[in-house]
Scaffold this motif. Structure first.
Motif, mmCIF file in Angstrom:
data_model
loop_
_atom_site.group_PDB
_atom_site.id
_atom_site.type_symbol
_atom_site.label_atom_id
_atom_site.label_comp_id
_atom_site.label_asym_id
_atom_site.label_seq_id
_atom_site.Cartn_x
_atom_site.Cartn_y
_atom_site.Cartn_z
ATOM 1 N N LEU A 168 0.791 -1.223 0.000
ATOM 2 C CA LEU A 168 0.000 0.000 0.000
ATOM 3 C C LEU A 168 0.829 1.281 0.000
ATOM 4 C CD1 LEU A 168 -2.700 -1.169 2.576
ATOM 5 C CD2 LEU A 168 -2.945 -0.998 0.084
ATOM 6 N N ILE A 169 2.137 1.146 -0.042
ATOM 7 C CA ILE A 169 2.998 2.330 -0.063
ATOM 8 C C ILE A 169 3.636 2.437 -1.437
ATOM 9 C CG2 ILE A 169 5.088 3.372 0.906
ATOM 10 C CD1 ILE A 169 4.236 2.340 3.620
ATOM 11 N N THR A 170 3.445 3.593 -2.074
ATOM 12 C CA THR A 170 3.974 3.809 -3.428
ATOM 13 C C THR A 170 5.270 4.596 -3.432
ATOM 14 O OG1 THR A 170 2.652 5.824 -3.685
ATOM 15 C CG2 THR A 170 1.674 3.751 -4.477
ATOM 16 N N ASP A 171 5.460 5.419 -2.404
ATOM 17 C CA ASP A 171 6.691 6.205 -2.320
ATOM 18 C C ASP A 171 6.993 6.500 -0.857
ATOM 19 O OD1 ASP A 171 5.708 9.321 -1.887
ATOM 20 O OD2 ASP A 171 4.273 8.137 -3.062
ATOM 21 N N MET A 172 8.249 6.794 -0.581
ATOM 22 C CA MET A 172 8.672 7.046 0.791
ATOM 23 C C MET A 172 9.593 8.250 0.846
ATOM 24 S SD MET A 172 9.391 3.393 2.587
ATOM 25 C CE MET A 172 10.354 2.574 1.331
ATOM 26 N N THR A 173 9.393 9.044 1.867
ATOM 27 C CA THR A 173 10.339 10.091 2.222
ATOM 28 C C THR A 173 10.911 9.685 3.568
ATOM 29 O OG1 THR A 173 9.086 11.779 1.051
ATOM 30 C CG2 THR A 173 10.657 12.546 2.715
ATOM 31 N N ILE A 174 12.183 9.388 3.586
ATOM 32 C CA ILE A 174 12.835 8.940 4.813
ATOM 33 C C ILE A 174 13.719 10.073 5.301
ATOM 34 C CG2 ILE A 174 14.433 7.263 5.826
ATOM 35 C CD1 ILE A 174 13.445 5.295 3.636
ATOM 36 N N THR A 175 13.501 10.483 6.540
ATOM 37 C CA THR A 175 14.301 11.545 7.133
ATOM 38 C C THR A 175 15.308 10.913 8.083
ATOM 39 O OG1 THR A 175 12.444 13.070 6.971
ATOM 40 C CG2 THR A 175 14.238 13.692 8.448
ATOM 41 N N VAL A 176 16.574 11.172 7.828
ATOM 42 C CA VAL A 176 17.647 10.652 8.671
ATOM 43 C C VAL A 176 18.008 11.748 9.672
ATOM 44 C CG1 VAL A 176 19.996 9.752 8.729
ATOM 45 C CG2 VAL A 176 18.497 9.221 6.786
ATOM 46 N N VAL A 177 17.883 11.409 10.946
ATOM 47 C CA VAL A 177 18.221 12.327 12.032
ATOM 48 C C VAL A 177 19.563 11.863 12.599
ATOM 49 C CG1 VAL A 177 17.466 13.198 14.284
ATOM 50 C CG2 VAL A 177 15.772 12.663 12.511
ATOM 51 N N PRO A 178 20.507 12.771 12.805
ATOM 52 C CA PRO A 178 21.849 12.341 13.217
ATOM 53 C C PRO A 178 21.945 11.944 14.689
ATOM 54 C CG PRO A 178 21.775 14.719 13.051
ATOM 55 C CD PRO A 178 20.439 14.210 12.586
ATOM 56 N N PHE A 205 19.573 17.181 9.420
ATOM 57 C CA PHE A 205 18.687 16.162 8.854
ATOM 58 C C PHE A 205 18.998 15.956 7.377
ATOM 59 C CE2 PHE A 205 14.672 16.575 11.742
ATOM 60 C CZ PHE A 205 15.459 16.512 12.857
ATOM 61 N N THR A 206 18.752 14.753 6.887
ATOM 62 C CA THR A 206 18.817 14.472 5.457
ATOM 63 C C THR A 206 17.516 13.776 5.076
ATOM 64 O OG1 THR A 206 21.211 14.188 5.539
ATOM 65 C CG2 THR A 206 20.076 13.279 3.625
ATOM 66 N N GLN A 207 16.875 14.255 4.026
ATOM 67 C CA GLN A 207 15.659 13.608 3.528
ATOM 68 C C GLN A 207 15.966 12.933 2.211
ATOM 69 O OE1 GLN A 207 12.332 16.351 3.332
ATOM 70 N NE2 GLN A 207 11.511 15.438 5.184
ATOM 71 N N ILE A 208 15.540 11.672 2.111
ATOM 72 C CA ILE A 208 15.740 10.870 0.913
ATOM 73 C C ILE A 208 14.368 10.426 0.425
ATOM 74 C CG2 ILE A 208 16.959 8.896 -0.085
ATOM 75 C CD1 ILE A 208 18.581 8.948 2.666
ATOM 76 N N LYS A 209 14.103 10.667 -0.857
ATOM 77 C CA LYS A 209 12.817 10.285 -1.433
ATOM 78 C C LYS A 209 13.014 9.103 -2.381
ATOM 79 C CE LYS A 209 10.824 14.795 -0.873
ATOM 80 N NZ LYS A 209 9.944 15.829 -1.377
ATOM 81 N N TYR A 210 12.120 8.114 -2.263
ATOM 82 C CA TYR A 210 12.161 6.907 -3.087
ATOM 83 C C TYR A 210 10.774 6.597 -3.627
ATOM 84 C CZ TYR A 210 16.532 5.698 -0.641
ATOM 85 O OH TYR A 210 17.795 5.692 -0.122
ATOM 86 N N LEU A 211 10.736 5.949 -4.767
ATOM 87 C CA LEU A 211 9.536 5.281 -5.260
ATOM 88 C C LEU A 211 9.668 3.815 -4.910
ATOM 89 C CD1 LEU A 211 9.119 6.797 -8.843
ATOM 90 C CD2 LEU A 211 7.817 7.375 -6.777
ATOM 91 N N VAL A 216 14.722 8.993 -5.858
ATOM 92 C CA VAL A 216 14.162 10.150 -6.552
ATOM 93 C C VAL A 216 14.994 11.388 -6.265
ATOM 94 C CG1 VAL A 216 12.140 11.661 -6.748
ATOM 95 C CG2 VAL A 216 11.826 9.191 -6.516
ATOM 96 N N SER A 217 15.272 11.630 -4.975
ATOM 97 C CA SER A 217 16.053 12.811 -4.617
ATOM 98 C C SER A 217 16.569 12.691 -3.190
ATOM 99 C CB SER A 217 15.210 14.090 -4.758
ATOM 100 O OG SER A 217 14.147 14.080 -3.822
ATOM 101 N N SER A 218 17.546 13.509 -2.885
ATOM 102 C CA SER A 218 18.087 13.614 -1.529
ATOM 103 C C SER A 218 18.323 15.084 -1.235
ATOM 104 C CB SER A 218 19.433 12.893 -1.406
ATOM 105 O OG SER A 218 19.303 11.532 -1.687
ATOM 106 N N LYS A 219 18.107 15.463 0.016
ATOM 107 C CA LYS A 219 18.358 16.844 0.409
ATOM 108 C C LYS A 219 18.904 16.865 1.822
ATOM 109 C CE LYS A 219 16.456 21.402 0.920
ATOM 110 N NZ LYS A 219 15.484 22.374 0.524
ATOM 111 N N ALA A 220 20.038 17.537 1.983
ATOM 112 C CA ALA A 220 20.640 17.713 3.304
ATOM 113 C C ALA A 220 20.271 19.101 3.824
ATOM 114 C CB ALA A 220 22.154 17.570 3.219
ATOM 115 N N TYR A 221 19.917 19.162 5.093
ATOM 116 C CA TYR A 221 19.548 20.424 5.721
ATOM 117 C C TYR A 221 20.677 20.890 6.636
ATOM 118 C CZ TYR A 221 14.876 19.544 3.967
ATOM 119 O OH TYR A 221 13.805 19.311 3.145
ATOM 120 N N ASP A 222 20.819 22.204 6.791
ATOM 121 C CA ASP A 222 21.886 22.775 7.609
ATOM 122 C C ASP A 222 21.834 22.316 9.065
ATOM 123 O OD1 ASP A 222 22.902 24.149 5.431
ATOM 124 O OD2 ASP A 222 21.830 26.008 5.894
ATOM 125 N N PHE A 223 20.636 21.969 9.572
ATOM 126 C CA PHE A 223 20.506 21.559 10.965
ATOM 127 C C PHE A 223 20.804 20.075 11.176
ATOM 128 C CE2 PHE A 223 16.349 22.019 8.962
ATOM 129 C CZ PHE A 223 15.822 20.749 9.076
#
Length: 135
Positions: free
Chosen positions: A86-96, A127-133, A118-125
């Motif tokens: 039932l999950i088509t995509d995921m946004t996983i947030t990595v907390v250090p 966290f890193t968010q990774i998006k997958y299908l 799909v994409s990855s984004k690192a935040y200055d604080f």
């Protein structure tokens, strides 16, 4: 991210944790999946619903009501939705933070679940968010 969500679905442990924050952080409707009877504070009764529905029944009902984008939160709930496909995509947030114990996010799966980055984004604080299908 939350502005893209129609309904947030979480488990009872996640619900209890979020309640402990003091201020309810979500404006979107929240459904808490639990086989136990849970209470909802009066001031949140218009934002939170408790449900005992199976994941596939819940998705079918919410889809029929016009909801298209569900945010699934909480390890056990994520695992149950993944196991039913039932999950088509995921946004996983990595907390250090390395935690010593807890519930594994994905737990045991009956088979490998292939993901497409799909994409990855690192935040200055930190966290890193990774998006997958989910393939």
């Amino acid at each position: 991210f939350i502005s893209t969500v129609d309904v947030l679905v979480m488990g009872s442990n996640t619900y209890a944790k979020v309640l402990s924050f003091g201020t309810w952080p979500y404006e979107v409707p929240v459904i808490v999946l639990s086989q136990r009877d849970l209470s909802v504070p009066n001031e949140l009764s218009d934002k939170i619903t408790i449900s005992k529905e199976a994941p596939e029944d819940l998705v079918q009902r919410l889809s029929a009501e016009g909801n298209q984008r569900l945010y699934i939160d909480g390890a056990s709930v994520i695992q149950s939705f993944l196991s039913k496909g039932l999950i088509t995509d995921m946004t996983i947030t990595v907390v250090p933070v390395l935690i010593g114990e807890g519930i594994s996010l994905f737990g045991h799966t009956e088979q490998d679940i292939e993901l497409e980055h799909v994409s990855s984004k690192a935040y200055d604080f930190g966290f890193t968010q990774i998006k997958y299908l989910v393939k």
